[in-house]
Design a protein around this motif. Structure first.
Motif, PDB file in Angstrom:
ATOM      1  N   ALA A  42       0.837  -1.214   0.000  1.00  0.00           N
ATOM      2  CA  ALA A  42       0.000   0.000   0.000  1.00  0.00           C
ATOM      3  C   ALA A  42       0.864   1.253   0.000  1.00  0.00           C
ATOM      4  O   ALA A  42       0.515   2.251  -0.645  1.00  0.00           O
ATOM      5  N   ILE A  43       1.998   1.225   0.698  1.00  0.00           N
ATOM      6  CA  ILE A  43       2.904   2.380   0.694  1.00  0.00           C
ATOM      7  C   ILE A  43       3.442   2.626  -0.716  1.00  0.00           C
ATOM      8  O   ILE A  43       3.475   3.763  -1.201  1.00  0.00           O
ATOM      9  N   ASP A  44       3.882   1.556  -1.378  1.00  0.00           N
ATOM     10  CA  ASP A  44       4.399   1.717  -2.750  1.00  0.00           C
ATOM     11  C   ASP A  44       3.322   2.231  -3.695  1.00  0.00           C
ATOM     12  O   ASP A  44       3.615   2.960  -4.657  1.00  0.00           O
ATOM     13  N   MET A  45       2.073   1.858  -3.434  1.00  0.00           N
ATOM     14  CA  MET A  45       0.969   2.320  -4.275  1.00  0.00           C
ATOM     15  C   MET A  45       0.410   3.661  -3.808  1.00  0.00           C
ATOM     16  O   MET A  45      -0.533   4.180  -4.398  1.00  0.00           O
ATOM     17  N   GLU A  46       1.025   4.217  -2.725  1.00  0.00           N
ATOM     18  CA  GLU A  46       0.604   5.490  -2.138  1.00  0.00           C
ATOM     19  C   GLU A  46      -0.863   5.461  -1.718  1.00  0.00           C
ATOM     20  O   GLU A  46      -1.569   6.470  -1.779  1.00  0.00           O
ATOM     21  N   ASP A  47      -1.292   4.273  -1.297  1.00  0.00           N
ATOM     22  CA  ASP A  47      -2.625   4.107  -0.721  1.00  0.00           C
ATOM     23  C   ASP A  47      -2.462   4.229   0.792  1.00  0.00           C
ATOM     24  O   ASP A  47      -2.434   3.237   1.528  1.00  0.00           O
ATOM     25  N   TRP A  48      -2.376   5.470   1.264  1.00  0.00           N
ATOM     26  CA  TRP A  48      -1.957   5.731   2.643  1.00  0.00           C
ATOM     27  C   TRP A  48      -2.978   5.243   3.667  1.00  0.00           C
ATOM     28  O   TRP A  48      -2.594   4.771   4.740  1.00  0.00           O
ATOM     29  N   GLN A  49      -4.255   5.323   3.350  1.00  0.00           N
ATOM     30  CA  GLN A  49      -5.263   4.860   4.303  1.00  0.00           C
ATOM     31  C   GLN A  49      -5.143   3.354   4.530  1.00  0.00           C
ATOM     32  O   GLN A  49      -5.187   2.882   5.674  1.00  0.00           O
ATOM     33  N   THR A  50      -4.977   2.600   3.446  1.00  0.00           N
ATOM     34  CA  THR A  50      -4.811   1.149   3.578  1.00  0.00           C
ATOM     35  C   THR A  50      -3.526   0.819   4.331  1.00  0.00           C
ATOM     36  O   THR A  50      -3.501  -0.095   5.176  1.00  0.00           O
ATOM     37  N   ALA A  51      -2.459   1.561   4.040  1.00  0.00           N
ATOM     38  CA  ALA A  51      -1.189   1.321   4.729  1.00  0.00           C
ATOM     39  C   ALA A  51      -1.340   1.525   6.232  1.00  0.00           C
ATOM     40  O   ALA A  51      -0.858   0.716   7.040  1.00  0.00           O
ATOM     41  N   VAL A  52      -2.001   2.601   6.632  1.00  0.00           N
ATOM     42  CA  VAL A  52      -2.218   2.871   8.058  1.00  0.00           C
ATOM     43  C   VAL A  52      -3.015   1.741   8.695  1.00  0.00           C
ATOM     44  O   VAL A  52      -2.679   1.241   9.784  1.00  0.00           O
TER      45      VAL A  52
END
Length: 260
Positions: free
Chosen positions: A117-127
């Motif tokens: 998710a971080i690599d995809m800049e999907d910050w909500q999912t990463a959190v």
């Protein structure tokens, strides 16, 4: 008869044990080959070995499936396929989503999804994923660092979205104000045009009235015309009489001079 039956059962059990052992050895062998290929940077070969190992792993397939997703996510040899590889890795992880809970793979599973998710800049999912990872393994300091990193980026993204929304709202208000001003100007112009048209109409009516008055003044009734004509004739006769009278007086004066 009983001896024969027992012998047959033992033969089946031994055969089964041999099959399980053979399958276990096969998937371990493929796992080792995949690990060596991964270390050499040969991601495609590593994936092929993991595929073969998964088919023979049985209940031990969780780790191999996780390793397959890890290889897909780690393959950055072709930057144009990074996003595609990450999507495939998530798809692979979905296959074990319902099986990892309560196992020693649960923390790694959420860590992997958070990293993707971080690599995809999907910050909500990463959190969300790293929060779940910390819940499973509170001592995972790397997961805590990634959680803080993703949360900071999520807050920045939210602030940017809020700023963009505010800018859009401001722009919409400006556009509405400009539209209102344009409408007011158009209304004023229309009002002025209506006033000018009304004034032109009044001027036209006044001109018509003036023309009608002039026409009425220029018109003379037959009786008035006859009276004027008679007055002119009378004036002309009066003038003629005066002229004749002066001529007579002049002739009379000349005769007196001659006789004298």
């Amino acid at each position: 008869m009983k001896r024969i039956l027992v012998y047959v059962l033992l033969t089946v059990v031994l055969a089964s044990m041999n099959c399980v052992d053979a399958g276990s050895q096969e998937y371990r062998r493929e796992n080792r080959k995949a690990a060596r290929a991964f270390e050499d940077g040969n991601y495609r070969k590593a994936l092929d070995h993991y595929e073969k190992g998964i088919r023979n792993a049985g209940d031990d397939s969780l780790k191999l499936v996780y390793n397959k997703a890890y290889v897909l996510h780690s393959d950055r040899s072709d930057s144009t396929r990074n996003a595609a590889n990450d999507s495939l890795a998530l798809h692979v992880l979905d296959q074990i989503a319902s099986k990892v809970k309560g196992t020693d793979m649960e923390s790694s599973y959420h860590f992997m999804r958070g990293s993707i998710a971080i690599d995809m800049e999907d910050w909500q999912t990463a959190v969300d994923e790293f929060k779940q990872c910390i819940k499973v393994d509170p001592g995972d300091m790397k997961a805590r660092e990634n959680y803080v990193y993703a949360k900071e980026h999520l807050e920045d993204q939210q602030n940017q979205n809020n700023q963009q929304s505010q800018q859009q709202n401001d722009q919409q208000q400006q556009d509405q104000q400009q539209d209102q001003q344009q409408d007011q100007q158009q209304d004023q112009q229309q009002d002025q045009k209506d006033q000018d048209d009304q004034q032109d109409q009044r001027n036209d009516r006044q001109d018509q009235q003036d023309q009608q008055g002039q026409q009425q003044e220029s018109k003379i009734s037959p009786q008035a015309a006859q009276q004027i004509m008679q007055a002119l004739q009378a004036k002309e006769r009066e003038t003629q009489v005066k002229i004749e009278k002066k001529k007579a007086e002049s002739m009379k004066s000349k005769k007196k001079e001659k006789d004298w």
